[in-house]
Design an enzyme around this catalytic site. Structure first.
Site, PDB file in Angstrom:
ATOM      1  NE  ARG A  72      -2.626   0.750   3.552  1.00  0.00           N
ATOM      2  CZ  ARG A  72      -1.997   1.435   4.524  1.00  0.00           C
ATOM      3  NH1 ARG A  72      -1.605   2.681   4.331  1.00  0.00           N
ATOM      4  NH2 ARG A  72      -1.752   0.871   5.678  1.00  0.00           N
ATOM      5  CE1 TYR A 125     -16.180  10.800 -15.977  1.00  0.00           C
ATOM      6  CE2 TYR A 125     -14.912  10.824 -13.933  1.00  0.00           C
ATOM      7  CZ  TYR A 125     -15.717  10.161 -14.839  1.00  0.00           C
ATOM      8  OH  TYR A 125     -16.048   8.852 -14.612  1.00  0.00           O
ATOM      9  CG  ASP A 198      -8.698  14.920 -15.840  1.00  0.00           C
ATOM     10  OD1 ASP A 198      -8.051  14.297 -16.712  1.00  0.00           O
ATOM     11  OD2 ASP A 198      -9.704  14.449 -15.285  1.00  0.00           O
ATOM     12  CE  LYS A 223     -11.674   6.854 -18.412  1.00  0.00           C
ATOM     13  NZ  LYS A 223     -12.720   5.913 -18.116  1.00  0.00           N
TER      14      LYS A 223
HETATM   15  C1  LIG Z   1     -11.688  13.190 -17.805  1.00  0.00           C
HETATM   16  C2  LIG Z   1     -11.725  12.088 -16.797  1.00  0.00           C
HETATM   17  N1  LIG Z   1     -11.052  12.229 -15.644  1.00  0.00           N
HETATM   18  C3  LIG Z   1     -11.061  11.266 -14.698  1.00  0.00           C
HETATM   19  C4  LIG Z   1     -11.760  10.096 -14.884  1.00  0.00           C
HETATM   20  C5  LIG Z   1     -11.782   9.068 -13.787  1.00  0.00           C
HETATM   21  O1  LIG Z   1     -11.001   7.992 -14.110  1.00  0.00           O
HETATM   22  P1  LIG Z   1     -11.179   6.530 -13.446  1.00  0.00           P
HETATM   23  O2  LIG Z   1     -12.442   5.959 -14.009  1.00  0.00           O
HETATM   24  O3  LIG Z   1      -9.937   5.816 -13.828  1.00  0.00           O
HETATM   25  O4  LIG Z   1     -11.290   6.753 -11.970  1.00  0.00           O
HETATM   26  C6  LIG Z   1     -12.460   9.892 -16.075  1.00  0.00           C
HETATM   27  C7  LIG Z   1     -13.211   8.640 -16.285  1.00  0.00           C
HETATM   28  O5  LIG Z   1     -13.967   8.500 -17.234  1.00  0.00           O
HETATM   29  C8  LIG Z   1     -12.446  10.923 -17.059  1.00  0.00           C
HETATM   30  O6  LIG Z   1     -13.119  10.791 -18.215  1.00  0.00           O
END
Ligand SMILES: Cc1ncc(COP(=O)(O)O)c(C=O)c1O
Length: 421
Positions: A72, A125, A198, A223
């Site tokens: 961890r 998001y 992000d 992604k």
């Molecule tokens: C722009 C964006 N940021 C963060 C995330 C979160 O990622 P995770 O699903 O790996 O937690 C997503 C998920 O779709 C996303 O599209």
């Protein structure tokens, strides 16, 4: 020693005098000695690491000595991913997390305290929006949402009250809006805020926000970086001090990445550039084709001359990327029928994979909004978002052609019905 429960145990004793179980556990737990470097990063599938003595264990656990004690806190495969991310983002340090949301949570929590204020892009998001509202909100952290392309509005929000964080996404959902990192980093720093980006929709191949002035970059490696829809992961990169504080949050909150997952992300990362080039080429060609189709009102892709931020896209993104969106005549019904008529694509809300994925936000992610709510969020009722995968362009065009015909049928039916009323 014998006992009624271990009736045959003496027979299982070996010449060493130790019982079979003891020997089996010892025998199965001896890492091989390897003198040559493995070509790929090994999966250290272990929860614990043993030290030579109590002093060493104490020193490792308290960071007085480099090393590993408990996965961890640190694991060599996961640490290799953190270092790799730092390298490709052009950062001093990087760290990996169980998911993108765990990375965003730790990045924010490393900076804000109760009573602090965040200014965030409005087109954020969905789970990040609910993290800000439902997790940070009750802790006394307030968030003001702004149009990140309106720099006067951003400046106004930053100037209105002391702000700890300016939060943006390089390319945002679903209408492919681009944040101007150089300008936004300048605004954030002028007002004493940390600029957190992000970069999930872009990936570090398209854009490296740290090179443009951002303080911390976060990504869902689920992604594009992983790229194959087979792993959940998140990453952060930035200067060593910030990443250290972010890591400390993760150690205490527990969003650590498993070693097998780190391995899968590292394997994906190795082909990120070739995949992104192909995603971008196919998405760009599909976008140009879509712009010419009857029943398609509008197409959004950074490579199109019609993209409202074309100049910024050309300056800030290496290629246009794999995300595109388009609006159909016929509103929600046409959007829904388009999705249902597709045969080749995956009906899922994710993105950034070898598989093409199409979502109709008004009937899925933004279903709770009526047409006025959608308009406020900049989403037309007939909007579709496509994460263009690595399939052959011709096959995607064929599939989209059939689905567009179905959507046009619905749109025409609706127009006729409206005319008869
Ligand atoms: C722009 C964006 N940021 C963060 C995330 C979160 O990622 P995770 O699903 O790996 O937690 C997503 C998920 O779709 C996303 O599209």
């Amino acid at each position: 020693m014998t006992s009624p429960d271990h009736g045959n145990e003496p027979n299982r004793r070996t010449s060493s005098g130790r019982g079979f179980s003891t020997r089996a556990i010892r025998a199965a737990s001896r890492p091989p000695r390897v003198d040559q470097r493995p070509t790929t990063v090994p999966i250290y599938q272990t929860a614990t690491f043993s030290s030579d003595d109590a002093e060493e264990l104490g020193a490792v656990l308290t960071d007085k000595m480099p090393g590993y004690a408990y996965s961890r806190i640190d694991n060599p495969t996961t640490a290799a991913l953190g270092s790799a991310i730092a390298e490709i983002e052009g950062a001093e340090a990087g760290h990996a997390f169980a998911t993108g949301m765990a990375a965003i949570h730790a990045a924010l929590l490393s900076v804000v305290r109760g009573g602090d204020r965040i200014v965030s892009t409005r087109a954020v998001y969905g789970s990040t929006r609910s993290l800000l509202a439902n997790v940070f909100g009750p802790l006394g952290v307030t968030t003001e949402f702004v149009d990140i392309t309106d720099h006067a509005a951003v400046e106004g929000a930053l100037a209105a009250a002391p702000t700890r964080v300016l939060y943006a996404e390089t390319i945002s959902n679903p209408t492919i809006v681009i944040a101007d990192h150089s300008a936004l980093a300048g605004l954030a720093h002028r007002h004493g805020a940390t600029y957190i980006v992000d970069n999930t929709f872009a990936s570090p191949y398209l854009c490296r926000p740290l090179e443009l002035g951002a303080d911390v970059v976060v990504e869902s490696a689920t992604k594009y970086i992983g790229g194959h829809s087979d792993v959940l992961a998140g990453v952060v990169a930035g200067d060593a001090g910030r990443i250290r504080r972010i890591r400390d949050v993760q150690v205490d909150t527990g969003g650590s990445l498993a070693p097998l997952a780190a391995f899968l992300v590292l394997r994906g990362m190795a082909t990120l550039a070739v995949r992104m080039e192909r995603h971008a080429a196919t998405a760009g060609a599909l976008a140009v084709w879509l712009e010419r189709q009857p029943g398609v009102r509008r197409v959004y892709h950074p490579s199109l001359a019609s993209h409202p931020q074309r100049a910024l896209a050309a300056r800030q993104l290496a290629v246009g990327g794999g995300m595109l969106a388009f609006e159909l005549d016929g509103g929600r019904e046409a959007g829904g029928s388009f999705i249902d008529a597709l045969t080749l694509t995956e009906l899922t809300a994710s993105l950034g994979s070898v598989h093409t994925m199409v979502v109709h936000p008004p009937s899925t992610t933004h279903r709770q909004l009526d047409d006025r709510g959608l308009a406020d969020a900049g989403i037309a009722p007939g909007l579709l978002r496509v994460s263009v995968g690595l399939e052959d362009l011709e096959d995607l065009v064929d599939d989209f052609e059939g689905a567009l015909a179905a959507a046009r049928g619905v749109a025409t039916g609706l127009a006729t019905a409206a005319g008869q009323r």
